[in-house]
Design a protein around this motif. Structure first.
Motif, short mmCIF file in Angstrom:
data_model
loop_
_atom_site.label_atom_id
_atom_site.label_comp_id
_atom_site.label_asym_id
_atom_site.label_seq_id
_atom_site.Cartn_x
_atom_site.Cartn_y
_atom_site.Cartn_z
N ILE A 218 40.62 68.04 8.22
CA ILE A 218 39.72 66.79 8.11
C ILE A 218 39.71 66.30 6.73
N LEU B 237 35.81 63.67 15.90
CA LEU B 237 35.40 62.55 15.05
C LEU B 237 34.01 62.01 15.33
N LEU C 269 30.87 66.56 3.71
CA LEU C 269 31.95 67.04 4.53
C LEU C 269 31.69 68.77 4.69
N GLY D 232 41.01 66.72 17.90
CA GLY D 232 40.58 65.93 16.74
C GLY D 232 39.99 64.55 17.02
N ALA E 277 35.46 60.28 7.37
CA ALA E 277 36.85 60.84 7.38
C ALA E 277 37.74 60.63 8.29
N HIS E 278 39.07 61.06 8.27
CA HIS E 278 40.04 61.12 9.24
C HIS E 278 40.70 62.36 9.08
N LEU E 279 41.58 62.43 10.23
CA LEU E 279 41.90 64.01 10.24
C LEU E 279 43.70 63.98 10.77
N LEU F 162 31.31 61.74 12.04
CA LEU F 162 32.23 61.94 11.03
C LEU F 162 33.51 60.95 10.84
N ARG F 163 33.74 60.25 11.76
CA ARG F 163 34.69 59.31 11.54
C ARG F 163 34.38 58.26 10.47
#
Length: 102
Positions: A22, A95, A33, A91, A7-9, A3-4
């Protein structure tokens, strides 16, 4: 891919509820996503947490998904015996979720 990579969150917690939003880095990754990061996958990723309910909100205008996890904080931040298993820690763990681009 994890995921990282796309994306970031941002996270937050209040009482016994954790919220994880996210955001994709690039708009073209939003559909990936939406397809790969489901409520069921999040519950499975956090299998050791007593999540009572999870809600997913899609925010295509800003390229984000927002998840609200009830029960994720084992009674609430101030009552938890967990060593910092609160919003920011959840979180960071999320990631690492493996996503499949196909």
């Amino acid at each position: 891919m994890i995921l990282r990579d796309i994306a970031h969150l941002r996270t937050g917690d209040k009482g016994d509820i954790s919220q994880i939003a996210i955001f994709v880095h690039a708009a073209e990754d939003y559909e990936l996503l939406v397809r790969c990061v489901t409520a069921e996958r999040i519950v499975a990723h956090f299998a050791d947490l007593p999540i009572r309910a999870i809600r997913r909100y899609e925010l295509p205008g800003i390229g984000a998904l927002n998840f609200v996890l009830e029960g994720a904080l084992r009674g609430g931040v101030t009552r938890s015996l967990a060593l910092d298993a609160h919003g920011k820690t959840l979180g960071a763990q999320l990631l690492d979720l493996v996503i499949d681009p196909f």
